[in-house]
Design an enzyme around this catalytic site. Structure first.
Site, PDB file in Angstrom:
ATOM      1  N   LYS A   1       0.848  -1.202   0.000  1.00  0.00           N
ATOM      2  CA  LYS A   1       0.000   0.000   0.000  1.00  0.00           C
ATOM      3  C   LYS A   1       0.884   1.254   0.000  1.00  0.00           C
ATOM      4  O   LYS A   1       2.098   1.168   0.275  1.00  0.00           O
ATOM      5  CB  LYS A   1      -0.910  -0.018   1.239  1.00  0.00           C
ATOM      6  CG  LYS A   1      -0.166   0.088   2.562  1.00  0.00           C
ATOM      7  CD  LYS A   1      -1.097  -0.169   3.759  1.00  0.00           C
ATOM      8  CE  LYS A   1      -0.332  -0.073   5.060  1.00  0.00           C
ATOM      9  NZ  LYS A   1      -1.104  -0.615   6.197  1.00  0.00           N
TER      10      LYS A   1
ATOM     11  N   TYR B   1      12.356  31.560   8.393  1.00  0.00           N
ATOM     12  CA  TYR B   1      11.232  32.352   8.870  1.00  0.00           C
ATOM     13  C   TYR B   1      11.295  32.512  10.384  1.00  0.00           C
ATOM     14  O   TYR B   1      11.630  31.577  11.092  1.00  0.00           O
ATOM     15  CB  TYR B   1       9.915  31.672   8.499  1.00  0.00           C
ATOM     16  CG  TYR B   1       9.740  31.549   7.026  1.00  0.00           C
ATOM     17  CD1 TYR B   1       9.768  32.680   6.210  1.00  0.00           C
ATOM     18  CD2 TYR B   1       9.563  30.306   6.441  1.00  0.00           C
ATOM     19  CE1 TYR B   1       9.611  32.560   4.845  1.00  0.00           C
ATOM     20  CE2 TYR B   1       9.412  30.185   5.078  1.00  0.00           C
ATOM     21  CZ  TYR B   1       9.435  31.306   4.283  1.00  0.00           C
ATOM     22  OH  TYR B   1       9.285  31.178   2.939  1.00  0.00           O
TER      23      TYR B   1
END
Ligand SMILES: *Cc1c(COP(=O)(O)O)cnc(C)c1O
Length: 395
Positions: free
Chosen positions: A56, A288
């Site tokens: 998966k 930032y």
């Protein structure tokens, strides 16, 4: 081997403009020998149970079709996906063996799945009805695994409705519309073998098997265990074990047992290169919010990988990468497309190789370390590696 170091970035200049993917900027190397080796290791841990390779989420980020093929070559008889599209993609790629798929919605597609001979997990009446309709419509007998919810609370039939589901499935089997291939459930606490819930779930699973078998179902396989259970809990192996993380080379219960001590080999390496290198004075802000300000003059390196490539934002200030053979800390938050490392006076050139994570053999950080740095699990680190980054297969 793949392109390395400076060549990696030269390539990105050449292909920029006509390749929207990450070609040249970064790449994911997948070691198929490691996958096959892990299959051999897990065969030794599975006792008499057969192996099912769970592919998966793009084979936990490693690449669906190529990994599925490697697992088959290594003698894995069963595959499993969460979504039907993944199973159908494997059929289109030529896979002919059994593939179990467990996450269905009313949209199916049930008819395509039945026609393609996909093993369908059924958890209740609505999905059984859909499967019967698809089987009758296509004239093909559907292969079904009935799932009981023994306490995980995801899909699976509630214990109190189990007898009714078993009876309905048995009738459909008697009229040759379906074959009940498997009976199964999934554990909630397999990575903590001392947890009392585990014994409770195992007992409930035995009860569900008894009900089905007394009613007359004789499935080919009964299955409960994932990687952690297969390794730690022999009583949960039954006829088949569903293995994900361990096959990709990581321990599913790192507090219990390390991948290295199990002999597992991590298959994935995520590699990039430096996009810029520069000296900055003390207290120069990084990123930032000026989250990081070096105390002394230092050298910063810019790596062109960020959270849009699947790296966890939470690993800013805690993760490490290996630059030209040496480990350096990620400083400031990881941005959408880039991250900054403090090179502490090292001066590699732009284009120098950056290993974000790998097996750890050459001292590079591992997926497990990145998971710890980000406060998450290795599954998430692997599964999030962006499908747009090129996969290079070796071995
Ligand atoms: C993902 C999954 C597995 C594999 O789990 P691992 O811990 O990776 O071995 C097995 N069974 C089900 C139902 C799953 O969803």
């Amino acid at each position: 081997m793949s392109i390395k170091g400076e060549d990696l970035c030269v390539e990105s200049v050449v292909t920029a403009g006509n390749m929207p993917s990450a070609s040249g900027r970064a790449e994911v190397t997948v070691d198929l020998d490691a996958l096959r080796h892990n299959v051999d290791v897990m065969k030794q841990h599975a006792g008499s149970a057969q192996l099912m390779a769970v592919v998966k989420a793009n084979a936990y980020g490693h690449g669906l079709v190529t990994c599925a093929r490697a697992f088959r070559q290594a003698g894995v008889p069963w595959l499993a996906t969460a979504h039907p599209e993944e199973a159908l993609e494997l059929r289109r790629a030529g896979d002919r063996g059994p593939i179990l798929t467990w996450l269905w919605t009313p949209q199916g597609p049930f008819t395509e799945a039945v026609t393609a001979g996909i093993d369908i997990s059924v958890s209740g009446m609505w999905d059984l009805e859909k499967v019967l309709e698809a089987a009758r419509g296509s004239g093909r007998r559907a292969r079904v695994h009935l799932k009981v919810d023994t306490g995980l609370g995801r899909n699976g039939c509630p214990v109190r409705d189990w007898s009714a589901l078993v009876d309905a499935a048995l009738r459909a089997q008697e009229s040759e519309v379906i074959t009940v291939v498997g009976l199964w459930s999934h554990l909630a606490t397999a990575d903590a073998p001392e947890h009392p819930f585990l014994a409770q779930q195992t007992v409930l699973f035995h009860d569900a098997l008894d009900i089905a078998e007394c009613a007359g179902l004789k499935p080919e396989v009964r299955h409960l265990a994932n990687s952690a259970a297969a390794l730690l809990l022999p009583d949960t192996r039954f006829d088949l074990v569903r293995l994900g993380l361990a096959l990709y080379g990581l321990s599913p219960a790192p507090n219990r047992v390390t991948g290295t001590s199990l002999g597992l080999r991590p298959a994935m390496t995520l590699r990039s290169c430096l996009a810029a290198v520069k000296d900055v004075p003390a207290n120069h802000g990084v990123r930032y919010g000026l989250e990081y300000q070096p105390l002394t003059e230092t050298t910063l390196g810019l790596v062109p990988l960020g959270y849009s490539d699947g790296l966890p934002w939470h690993a800013g200030d805690t993760g490490q990468v290996q630059v030209a053979g040496w480990r350096h800390p990620v400083v400031g938050r990881i941005a959408m497309d880039e991250l900054v490392v403090d090179l502490h006076g090292d001066r590699p050139r732009p284009g120098a190789e950056v290993i974000v994570f790998g097996p750890g053999d050459a001292g590079e950080p591992t997926v497990q370390e990145w998971a710890r740095a980000a406060g998450t699990i290795p599954y998430e680190i692997l599964a999030r590696v962006a499908p747009g980054l090129p996969r290079i297969y070796v071995g």
